[in-house]
Design a protein around this motif. Structure first.
Motif: not given
Length: 169
Positions: A97-98, A113-115, A121-122, A134-137
């Motif tokens: 997911x983006x 932080x966004x989990x 999350x970082x 932005x991050x992907x997980x």
């Protein structure tokens, strides 16, 4: 020279030198009201769950927004008590997911932080101006939700706006 293996998947291709590259696309938006425009009251989001501790609060912000009419402002008390907002999502285990969001802080000396999907999350250090993160997980199946909160923000405010979560397909 040599044998070139076939590629699998519609988003893979080869350049003129035979090198493989991938150009995945994003699926449809999974969040409801990622722009924080819908509030039942000045302290109660319509489509997001709120969890408060101590005297920390969640508030509708109309003056300091990235775009639209409102943003979400998390006012963290002097003891750094949590005030996350979250939304349950339908996520597929093993899929990528983006996640994108805009964040700023009242003074820049804090961390947010966004989990996502049950994975912590970082911590990021927002500035006093909105910046897109932005991050992907990859979803592990632990929890199907996104949580926006604080890491360390005693006596400060964190502003979130324009949050997006889409499957990478």
């Amino acid at each position: 020279g040599g044998v070139v293996a076939p590629l699998t998947g519609a988003t893979w291709a080869r350049d003129g030198s035979g090198r493989a590259y991938n150009t995945p696309t994003l699926g449809t938006e999974l969040l409801t009201d990622g722009g924080f425009e819908n509030w039942a009251s000045a302290t109660n989001l319509t489509s997001w769950s709120e969890t408060l501790a101590g005297t920390s609060t969640i508030n509708r912000e109309a003056s300091i927004v990235q775009s639209g009419t409102y943003a979400a402002r998390l006012d963290i008390d002097g003891s750094n008590n949590a005030a996350p907002i979250s939304q349950t999502l339908t996520l597929a285990t093993g899929e990528w997911y983006g996640i994108s969001y805009h964040v700023k802080t009242s003074n820049g000396a804090i961390s947010a932080r966004v989990d996502f999907g049950g994975v912590s999350g970082t911590a990021v250090a927002p500035t006093t101006l909105y910046a897109q993160r932005n991050f992907t997980q990859r979803h592990t199946g632990a929890a199907g939700r996104i949580d926006l909160g604080r890491n360390s923000a005693a006596s400060q405010s964190i502003f979130y706006d324009n949050v997006s979560t889409k499957a990478i397909i």
